[in-house]
Design a protein around this motif. Structure first.
Motif, PDB file in Angstrom:
ATOM      1  N   LEU A   1       0.857  -1.186   0.000  1.00 23.66           N
ATOM      2  CA  LEU A   1       0.000   0.000   0.000  1.00 23.66           C
ATOM      3  C   LEU A   1       0.891   1.234   0.000  1.00 23.66           C
ATOM      4  O   LEU A   1       1.822   1.341   0.803  1.00 23.66           O
ATOM      5  CB  LEU A   1      -0.904   0.013   1.232  1.00 23.66           C
ATOM      6  N   ASN A   2       0.607   2.152  -0.901  1.00 24.71           N
ATOM      7  CA  ASN A   2       1.392   3.384  -1.013  1.00 24.71           C
ATOM      8  C   ASN A   2       0.459   4.585  -1.014  1.00 24.71           C
ATOM      9  O   ASN A   2      -0.535   4.616  -1.750  1.00 24.71           O
ATOM     10  CB  ASN A   2       2.222   3.363  -2.301  1.00 24.71           C
ATOM     11  N   ILE A   3       0.774   5.570  -0.185  1.00 23.31           N
ATOM     12  CA  ILE A   3       0.038   6.834  -0.163  1.00 23.31           C
ATOM     13  C   ILE A   3       1.007   7.943  -0.551  1.00 23.31           C
ATOM     14  O   ILE A   3       2.047   8.118   0.094  1.00 23.31           O
ATOM     15  CB  ILE A   3      -0.553   7.136   1.228  1.00 23.31           C
ATOM     16  N   SER A   4       0.690   8.679  -1.605  1.00 14.44           N
ATOM     17  CA  SER A   4       1.574   9.743  -2.083  1.00 14.44           C
ATOM     18  C   SER A   4       0.782  11.013  -2.356  1.00 14.44           C
ATOM     19  O   SER A   4      -0.337  10.963  -2.875  1.00 14.44           O
ATOM     20  CB  SER A   4       2.299   9.318  -3.367  1.00 14.44           C
ATOM     21  N   ALA A   5       1.381  12.138  -2.007  1.00 13.30           N
ATOM     22  CA  ALA A   5       0.811  13.449  -2.320  1.00 13.30           C
ATOM     23  C   ALA A   5       1.913  14.282  -2.960  1.00 13.30           C
ATOM     24  O   ALA A   5       3.034  14.345  -2.451  1.00 13.30           O
ATOM     25  CB  ALA A   5       0.282  14.120  -1.060  1.00 13.30           C
ATOM     26  N   TYR A   6       1.591  14.924  -4.067  1.00 11.30           N
ATOM     27  CA  TYR A   6       2.629  15.633  -4.808  1.00 11.30           C
ATOM     28  C   TYR A   6       2.020  16.734  -5.665  1.00 11.30           C
ATOM     29  O   TYR A   6       0.873  16.651  -6.114  1.00 11.30           O
ATOM     30  CB  TYR A   6       3.411  14.657  -5.704  1.00 11.30           C
TER      31      TYR A   6
END
Length: 241
Positions: A117-122
């Motif tokens: 599971l990966n959570i990314s904000a960019y």
């Protein structure tokens, strides 16, 4: 009829202003999309779509998350384009905004079932111009400010040499235009779509990647119905890398 003609002229003028902002981003982006969303990815010039070695790799290809361990990543890029234009024999006009911080944050977590599971904000760059000129007879400065924030929740896994990933994505974008007759101030738009990708490890030294994003369906900019088509609609187009 005269009102519509005036609006068309303003749209064409703002398209010209936007083009001045985009032109100098060509080396760092692919159209309106960045070649990467972290310092390492940008340095790879887009090759990161087939090579995941950090948590933020999931932003350019969701399948990359399957090849990264337990990791938290936080970073910021400083984007510094130089924009300007010249008409006829008049002096060149330069934009007054030259430095833009572009943050990114990501967390990659291996799960008990072997998937990730990966959570990314960019931030997807942005487009800000600030020209000390009265281009449309509505005062100075003249320019636009468009910024976009992507937040993706990616689920990824691996089967043999093939990695896969899929990530529902929420987008927030904000827009402001200065120097227009109908100065409306800052407006916000919200929406989302889905991103997916695969990576195939053909050999120890060769990997192949494919990543795609659906169209990001966005709510309308209600304050700029006279500027954008379809009464303020500014969806983010689909892309394949």
């Amino acid at each position: 009829m005269k009102k519509r003609t005036g609006q068309t002229a303003i749209r064409l003028g703002m398209t010209f202003t936007a083009a001045m902002a985009i032109a100098t981003q060509a080396d760092a982006t692919a159209g309106m999309f960045a070649l990467g969303f972290s310092t390492n990815q940008r340095a790879m010039g887009g090759a990161g779509v087939a090579y995941g070695f950090e948590s933020m790799s999931a932003a350019i290809n969701p399948a990359n998350a399957a090849n990264v361990g337990h990791e938290f990543q936080l970073g910021v890029d400083i984007f510094s384009p130089r924009r300007g234009f010249q008409t006829g024999a008049n002096p060149r006009v330069k934009s007054g905004s030259n430095y833009f911080p572009v943050p990114n944050i990501s967390y990659n977590k291996p799960l008990a079932n072997g998937n990730v599971l990966n959570i990314s904000a960019y931030g997807n760059g942005g487009m800000n111009t600030d020209y000390p000129a009265n281009l449309f007879g509505a005062g100075s400065p003249t320019g636009i400010d468009l910024s976009q924030l992507f937040i993706s929740a990616t689920y990824a896994g691996k089967s043999g040499n093939l990695s896969w990933g899929i990530g529902p994505t929420v987008v927030v974008q904000t827009f402001k235009a200065d120097g227009l007759p109908f100065g409306a101030g800052r407006d916000w738009s919200y929406g989302g779509g889905i991103r997916a990708g695969i990576v195939y490890q053909a050999s120890p030294n060769l990997s192949l990647g494919l990543s795609g994003s659906s169209k990001m369906y966005m709510s309308k900019f209600d304050k700029y119905t006279n500027l954008f088509e379809d009464n303020g609609d500014l969806d983010i187009p689909a892309s394949i890398t």
